[in-house]
Design a protein around this motif. Structure first.
Motif, mmCIF file in Angstrom:
data_model
loop_
_atom_site.group_PDB
_atom_site.id
_atom_site.type_symbol
_atom_site.label_atom_id
_atom_site.label_comp_id
_atom_site.label_asym_id
_atom_site.label_seq_id
_atom_site.Cartn_x
_atom_site.Cartn_y
_atom_site.Cartn_z
ATOM 1 N N ALA A 407 0.803 -1.222 0.000
ATOM 2 C CA ALA A 407 0.000 0.000 0.000
ATOM 3 C C ALA A 407 0.836 1.271 0.000
ATOM 4 O O ALA A 407 0.499 2.240 -0.692
ATOM 5 N N PHE A 411 2.210 0.782 -4.371
ATOM 6 C CA PHE A 411 1.090 1.522 -4.965
ATOM 7 C C PHE A 411 1.484 2.933 -5.402
ATOM 8 O O PHE A 411 1.216 3.332 -6.547
ATOM 9 N N THR A 479 -4.471 -2.795 -4.022
ATOM 10 C CA THR A 479 -3.984 -1.483 -4.471
ATOM 11 C C THR A 479 -3.101 -1.610 -5.707
ATOM 12 O O THR A 479 -2.938 -0.638 -6.448
ATOM 13 N N VAL A 493 -7.081 6.404 -1.101
ATOM 14 C CA VAL A 493 -6.690 4.993 -1.034
ATOM 15 C C VAL A 493 -5.800 4.751 0.182
ATOM 16 O O VAL A 493 -5.993 3.788 0.938
#
Length: 600
Positions: A407, A411, A479, A493
């Motif tokens: 994440a 990402f 993600t 996000v």
């Protein structure tokens, strides 16, 4: 005054992975006047290099940013994730089936690779030499850099009997552990980790499943394969774990890389030669007696105090450090290439920025980011080696670490967000929280592992655990499918992922607490779970017992994923402990704790 022999936009000191990758990325960005200086007389060098395993971030960088996807897929092994092994109590350590395993059965949406570094760097060299404007000088000595603000900078070096000099608008040190600029500027710092590594390359592929008494036909239909999958485990970066140490095996074309990384206090014996490494591996993990000693050693190496740091890696005055010339955290998880990818991307953006006001703003943010991505990792190595020998504690922490990696690292990188100045302030706040939370959770699990050693156990068979079982990791992995998002969308996000990581951390602590009190229902007890203070995590069995006793009539906590999956990790059943069990005695810390960052 000495004559100036050349003038370039960027001078790169070092022709290893960091330097060649940077040269390639600069060329693709349209920077044509490049000078690359290398002390070795040939590239790649003949000696094999470690840091061969890529994570998703580095793999995306090498494949998609540098355009080497075809080469990676055709010339190197696809990597089957990371896999971890522990000798199972009551199991046969002389056979592959006698080991507990924690793993990811499914391959990632982002393919990863096992790199033969020499072969890969040879292809990088071939690519950069094809482009015009690169001046490559091999076998140079006496490199002298005189940084000037404002530039250009003056560089001198010797090539045989000739002394050459020139000007560079930017100077980037990619000289590896030579650390030329960091030493010259007085910004080299020791790392907080004191781990050593010994490694060797052996001829041929070590097939772990073949280290067994089972016939090939019997191995093919093992019932455990329904959980382990059919992808051969030798394609993974395999880690055989112990208290304060781990041993890796991974495949290269025609070779197997084998190495041990260890805290010298946990492993006081000398491992300085290939024979000592292999003898130790066979003693510690007897299944290797079936294979390693019969193989020819191709090359070997030793690394002491692998970690190091520096005070600064990027300056608006036109200099930067990349790769091991700047920072290196620890060999665990093979993060060196990730840092190269992030640092090089920030450096290229800075080189392309011509407005000094904009550059000053960017450099301030980029330098903070470089420090943040490094420091958020560090508790995993400063503290986390205390959980290596315990499958339950390590698997809990790795689930957390991998969710954070997907994440917060992968990402943003695959979305080109690390150079977005509107995204970075919020991202830096998230990294501050991440580093603080990682420090707290690593400490908690280390203390839980120490507490477990004091409890009697009864033998159990091998435990097979998929990190994805609980579901929180899958939420983070999704993600990697979010591509082309705006900075504002990315911020949302990451806010979701902070909540996911907070819930995962709370679930880990609730699981450990339920094991301490011998009541697994406690992980679903709303009062017990709500009493977990993530801002002040301390492993105290007495306090855990008191909270459990006071929560006996609590309602049910609603989790968003299956926390009962963690119960599989507690397969070695321990005797129940009373709420008043003695609190763990913690030795004084050997390293200063990481600074606590702001919370969400």
């Amino acid at each position: 005054m000495q004559d100036i022999d050349w003038e370039v936009d960027v001078a790169i000191l070092g022709g290893g992975l960091a330097g060649l990758s940077l040269a390639r990325q600069l060329q693709l960005a349209g920077v044509e006047r490049l000078l690359l200086l290398e002390r070795a007389g040939e590239l790649p060098t003949r000696r094999q290099k470690v840091e061969e395993s890529t994570g998703q971030l580095a793999a995306d960088y090498f494949a998609r940013v540098l355009g080497l996807e075809e080469h990676l897929l055709s010339e190197h092994f696809l990597k089957y994730n990371l896999r971890f092994y522990w000798k199972a109590s009551g199991g046969d350590a002389g056979s592959f089936e006698g080991y507990s395993q924690s793993f990811l059965r499914q391959l990632s949406n982002l393919p990863t690779y096992q790199l033969d570094r020499n072969w890969f760097e040879a292809e990088l060299l071939r690519q950069v030499r094809r482009e015009p404007g690169l001046e490559l000088r091999l076998g140079v000595s006496g490199i002298d850099v005189q940084l000037r603000d404002p530039g250009p900078h003056l560089l001198r070096f010797r090539e045989g009997e000739r002394e050459l000099a020139g000007h560079a608008r930017w100077v980037v040190d990619a000289s590896g552990r030579t650390r030329l600029l960091a030493r010259q500027l007085g910004i080299a710092r020791p790392g907080p980790v004191r781990h050593d590594a010994t490694f060797a390359w052996l001829e041929g592929i070590v097939d772990l499943e073949a280290l067994s008494d089972l016939t090939p036909a019997a191995r093919r239909v093992r019932p455990e394969r329904s959980r382990l999958g059919h992808t051969p485990p030798w394609l993974a970066t395999n880690h055989f774990m112990g208290d304060g140490f781990w041993l890796w095996t991974l495949p290269l074309n025609g070779m197997t890389s084998v190495g041990a990384v260890y805290d010298p206090q946990a492993l006081p014996e000398e491992l300085t030669t290939p024979d000592e490494l292999i003898d130790w591996a066979v003693r510690e993990f007897p299944l290797f007696a079936r294979d390693l000693k019969q193989r020819q050693v191709v090359d070997h190496g030793v690394l002491h105090n692998a970690s190091h740091d520096c005070g600064q890696t990027l300056s608006g005055a036109g200099w930067a450090l990349s790769g091991e010339a700047g920072r290196f955290p620890d060999p665990l998880y093979s993060l060196g290439s990730d840092l190269i990818a992030i640092y090089n991307t920030l450096i290229v953006d800075a080189v392309l920025t011509t407005d000094p006001v904009v550059l000053a703003r960017k450099v301030g943010l980029f330098e903070r980011l470089m420090r943040a991505v490094h420091e958020a990792y560090m508790p995993s190595f400063v503290i986390g080696y205390g959980t290596l020998g315990d499958q339950e504690c390590f698997s809990l922490r790795y689930t957390w670490e991998l969710a954070a990696y997907f994440a917060f690292y992968v990402f943003p990188f695959i979305n080109n967000l690390f150079t977005e100045v509107h995204f970075l302030p919020g991202c830096l706040a998230r990294f501050s929280w991440l580093g603080s939370m990682n420090h707290s959770l690593q400490t908690y699990l280390q203390d839980y592992a120490r507490w477990k050693k004091q409890r009697p156990r009864r033998p159990a068979g091998p435990i097979l655990y998929d990190f994805a079982a609980a579901g929180a990791l899958g939420f983070a992995e999704r993600t990697l499918y979010r591509v082309g998002v705006t900075p504002a969308e990315a911020a949302r996000v990451l806010a979701e992922q902070v909540l996911n990581l907070e819930e995962l951390a709370r679930a880990i602590v609730a699981h450990a607490g339920s094991e301490v009190v011998g009541d697994r229902a406690m992980r679903h007890n709303a009062a017990f779970v709500s009493g977990i203070d993530l801002s002040d995590l301390r492993f105290d069995p007495r306090e855990i017992g008191r909270r459990a006793a006071g929560a006996a009539s609590g309602g049910k906590h609603a989790w968003s994923f299956d926390v009962d999956a963690f119960a599989a990790l507690a397969g070695e059943v321990r005797s129940a402990t009373l709420p008043g069990a003695a609190a763990i005695e913690r030795p004084p810390p050997t390293h200063p704790p990481a600074p606590r960052g702001s919370r969400r």
